[in-house]
Design an enzyme around this catalytic site. Structure first.
Site, short mmCIF file in Angstrom:
data_model
loop_
_atom_site.label_atom_id
_atom_site.label_comp_id
_atom_site.label_asym_id
_atom_site.label_seq_id
_atom_site.Cartn_x
_atom_site.Cartn_y
_atom_site.Cartn_z
CB SER A 66 -1.77 0.49 -3.06
OG SER A 66 -0.69 -0.16 -2.42
CE LYS A 135 -2.55 -3.82 -1.23
NZ LYS A 135 -2.66 -2.66 -2.16
#
Length: 253
Positions: A66, A135
């Protein structure tokens, strides 16, 4: 007469072994002392590792794609846990590790191995059972963030130039959003591999967080790729987050 008695008995004088016994006892004592020192050093090392893990730095393994191409699956990053203890807040553009705020990882398998189990036992790595994510911070409390189809991500009306996005990805075509105002004490996060990241966009319907990550759940900022050696690199804040008008002017690369 005394000499004759000795000869008649056939007795021979016995060697004095007291010195040998003393040497053997000394060797055993040194051996025990060495083991005690080694055990003490091991205890000290474990305590230091736990203190470092708790207050300073912790290594995290990247379990997914990701954050490509910034981070690859299997990379080890070092996370700064010290500055949050002094009240530092996450800043736009930082790559942060945070606890799963509301079952974002539900159904994801936990991968574990002997090495990770050992390192997690002494505090150098998180347990495979811990539910943590990594993230990029796109917006912080008080910001307005949005991304329309075929458009760039905008923060407080300023379009972001995002060279860190995975080649071929769009900023948000798979999940446009906004405009949304980030609540105080929260952040909006997105993965660099946008089309393979279950980030804030995909949890806007969550009744608990609405896609925002509480700052209290942030473990720290990833500051460097520590492993493997060919990928050693720092993780600076991209310049796009310091453009005039976007907010505070302290985000410098």
């Amino acid at each position: 007469m005394g000499d004759q008695a000795d000869e008649a008995s056939g007795a021979s004088p016995q060697p004095d072994r007291r010195g040998e016994h003393a040497e053997a006892g000394g060797a055993q004592a040194r051996h025990r002392s060495l083991w005690k020192e080694l055990l003490l050093l091991a205890v000290i090392a474990i305590v230091l590792a736990l203190l470092i893990k708790t207050f300073l730095l912790q290594a995290f393994s990247i379990p997914s794609d990701s954050m490509q191409n910034t981070l690859q699956r299997g990379d080890r990053v070092l996370v700064d846990k010290l500055t949050p203890w002094f009240g530092s807040q996450p800043r736009r553009g930082e790559v942060v590790v945070f606890h799963d705020p509301s079952n974002w990882l539900e159904g994801e398998p936990s991968e574990s191995n002997i090495a990770q189990d050992f390192l997690s036992a002494i505090g150098l790595m998180p347990s495979a059972n811990e539910k943590d994510l990594i993230k990029r911070v796109i917006a912080i409390g008080g910001d307005t963030v949005e991304c329309r189809r075929n458009g760039p991500v905008k923060v407080n009306g300023k379009a972001l130039d995002e060279p860190y996005i995975f080649p071929g990805d769009t900023p948000c075509n798979d999940k446009p959003f906004g405009p949304l105002k980030v609540p105080d004490g929260a952040i909006w996060v997105m993965g660099d591999h946008r089309q393979k990241s279950s980030d804030s966009r995909w949890h806007m319907q969550d009744p608990k967080t609405h896609g925002f990550v509480p700052v209290k759940d942030v473990i720290g900022r990833a500051i460097v790729i520590a492993w493997p050696p060919p990928r050693w690199a720092t993780l600076p804040i991209p310049r796009t987050f310091s453009q005039p008008g976007i907010g505070d002017q302290f985000n410098r690369q």
